[in-house]
Scaffold this active site. Structure first.
Site, mmCIF file in Angstrom:
data_model
loop_
_atom_site.group_PDB
_atom_site.id
_atom_site.type_symbol
_atom_site.label_atom_id
_atom_site.label_comp_id
_atom_site.label_asym_id
_atom_site.label_seq_id
_atom_site.Cartn_x
_atom_site.Cartn_y
_atom_site.Cartn_z
ATOM 1 N N SER A 100 0.815 -1.219 0.000
ATOM 2 C CA SER A 100 0.000 0.000 0.000
ATOM 3 C C SER A 100 0.845 1.264 0.000
ATOM 4 O O SER A 100 0.419 2.296 -0.531
ATOM 5 C CB SER A 100 -0.934 0.012 1.213
ATOM 6 O OG SER A 100 -1.917 -0.986 1.093
ATOM 7 N N HIS A 343 -3.971 -2.033 -4.829
ATOM 8 C CA HIS A 343 -3.610 -3.400 -5.208
ATOM 9 C C HIS A 343 -4.780 -4.307 -4.866
ATOM 10 O O HIS A 343 -5.748 -3.887 -4.221
ATOM 11 C CB HIS A 343 -2.367 -3.872 -4.442
ATOM 12 C CG HIS A 343 -2.503 -3.712 -2.956
ATOM 13 N ND1 HIS A 343 -3.288 -4.539 -2.176
ATOM 14 C CD2 HIS A 343 -1.999 -2.786 -2.094
ATOM 15 C CE1 HIS A 343 -3.253 -4.148 -0.924
ATOM 16 N NE2 HIS A 343 -2.488 -3.060 -0.838
#
Length: 532
Positions: A100, A343
């Site tokens: 992240s 993601h």
């Protein structure tokens, strides 16, 4: 039906840094872009929304679950379905599977960086973010709304610069304004107040005695409070003195939607609505608008647990927030919304091979309607009440909270052996997923492309397949920001930063530095990677 109130309402780093090369190329295109859009109303406000860990399978998963539980037809569209424009490619500078920190920095700075990097380039040099540039170059109002700790990777990547995402205590210091650019955030809502309390406080997770809430008040933060929902509820959106706002509702991450106590914590939609209202009123008589980043943070964490029911409920809350922001865009010309994921997490598949026999083509949404709590909350209950190994106590909890009434002898034996909370979490989630016939490839992230959504004027250029950095470039262009100039200011005493646009050859250096680009077979140990 399960969750009727929740679901209702959709309709109504060792090579020369390429720090700013991508930024330079985009900054040079700003004037051309401005000329081509001269006949459009100016873009005043950007709402950047990030569904952490939500891949394409999760979108289909949630749509099917909603259709099933709400009696909608097969062609019913969720709020995000109506604004789907393309895909975002997610690899970082260090690996084909991003985290992240690198993913969010790609959005905030418009450049690729390594996993773990917060607002820095592959060499660890600070890169200016769109949030900082909005504040520094145009005096815009800025905000962060998340369900994670406010110091977690995604919000941190818009508001801080550290080389390691785990340095959350330092991130908190920067977020309140103790950094080279001063205070850049006008509004922060989320969790993680332990990073703002001094070490002597029992709820603190700092290693020093800095009391950041007190420091914030001393440095002109007007609304500062933690663990107090009533302050949030009574916050006036039209009071010109309400900003800056710092409201944190949990010492750690905020609770999952399925576990949330609404008397203690507002939902993502409630926080987003309040933030938008405050930012709108604070900018309505000014030339410049606001930049707000909203993250459905815990979508990702449920997928890390492979907990499908918890995953779907946090996505449903995110979809509800999307519906709200879409209405806001419609009512406020000059506002655009972008939504994507940093993601995918978990490698979710909507079907599962559960026996050697050729599988049936199905999965079972009804299994998830019986789940009342997250598997991690059940696991913590077992730990807190010292129930490890006591299968006669655990099975009734599985019946009550996970809706599983057919626990097998083999599962009872497995439950009896588990002595750690995280393993209990994973095992319980596996019990649910198996019955729903949902598959998971990993407890971590995957490298698939994620969906890209956009709504509002001038977002046509986001159609198609894009690198994640293109989203950062788009936002900078839309707001007429020069990230290169601000990055130079951040690095004014650092002569090693490279501002030269990357050639194709230089871009290939990323491949040279990817970890695990080629498999080292002799080092692979199947036993080491056994889940249990």
């Amino acid at each position: 039906m399960i969750g009727g109130l929740l679901l209702a309402g959709f309709l109504g780093s060792s090579f020369e840094s390429p720090t700013t090369s991508e930024q330079v190329q985009q900054d040079q295109q700003v004037q051309q872009e401005n000329n081509s859009t001269a006949d459009r109303p100016p873009i005043r406000n950007i709402v950047m929304m990030i569904s952490d860990g939500m891949g394409p399978a999760s979108v289909a998963f949630t749509r099917t679950y909603y259709q099933y539980t709400q009696g909608e037809p097969f062609d019913y569209q969720m709020p995000l379905d109506t604004i789907h424009v393309g895909q975002s490619r997610t690899r970082s500078s260090s690996t084909l599977v991003t985290d992240s920190a690198a993913g969010a920095t790609a959005f905030s700075c418009g450049l690729k960086t390594y996993n773990g990097a917060i607002g820095v380039d592959p060499s660890g040099n600070p890169c200016a973010t769109v949030l900082e540039a909005a504040k520094q170059q145009h005096g815009m109002k800025t905000g962060l709304v998340v369900t994670s700790r406010i110091t977690h990777a995604t919000p941190a990547s818009f508001s801080a610069h550290v080389q390691d995402r785990d340095d959350e205590n330092h991130i908190a210091v920067q977020q309140i304004g103790d950094n080279p650019l001063g205070r850049n955030v006008d509004l922060m809502m989320g969790g993680g107040y332990c990073h703002f309390l001094p070490k002597s406080n029992p709820q603190s997770c700092r290693g020093d005695e800095r009391e950041l809430f007190k420091e914030a008040k001393q440095n002109d933060w007007n609304t500062v409070e933690y663990n107090n929902r009533s302050v949030f509820d009574n916050l006036s959106s039209i009071d010109p003195g309400v900003l800056p706002v710092l409201l944190l509702f949990n010492e750690d991450h905020m609770d999952y939607s399925i576990d949330r106590d609404p008397t203690r914590e507002p939902s993502l939609t409630e926080m987003s609505a309040k933030a938008l209202d405050i930012l709108l009123h604070s900018t309505k008589s000014t030339e410049n608008g606001f930049f707000l980043m909203i993250e459905g943070s815990r979508i990702d964490m449920a997928a890390h647990s492979n907990d499908p029911a918890t995953h779907v409920h946090d996505i449903l809350e995110y979809q509800k927030t999307i519906a709200y922001v879409k209405r806001f865009v419609d009512q406020n010309p000059g506002t655009i919304m972008i939504s994507t994921s940093d993601h995918e997490t978990g490698g979710l598949s909507l079907a599962r091979q559960v026996s050697p026999i050729y599988p049936e083509y199905l999965w079972y949404p009804d299994v998830l309607t019986k789940v009342r709590k997250s598997t991690v909350s059940v696991a913590h209950y077992i730990k807190d009440n010292r129930l490890f190994g006591k299968v006669d106590k655990i099975v009734p909890l599985v019946n009550k909270y996970l809706g599983i009434e057919d626990v097998t002898k083999e599962e009872e034996q497995g439950l009896a052996k588990i002595k750690k909370t995280n393993l209990m979490d994973f095992y319980l989630a596996e019990m649910v997923s198996l019955r729903a016939q949902l598959g998971w490839a990993t407890l971590g992230h995957s490298g698939v492309d994620v969906n890209l959504y956009a709504y509002g004027q001038g977002t046509d250029s986001l159609r198609g397949s894009h690198e994640n950095i293109d989203i950062g470039h788009f936002m900078a262009q839309a707001l007429h920001l020069n990230l290169t100039d601000l990055t130079r200011k951040l690095n004014k005493n650092n002569t090693s930063v490279n501002y030269t646009p990357l050639s194709k050859k230089e871009k290939l250096k990323y491949n040279d530095h990817l970890s695990h680009y080629e498999r080292d077979a002799p080092k692979f140990n199947h036993a080491k990677y056994s889940r249990w």
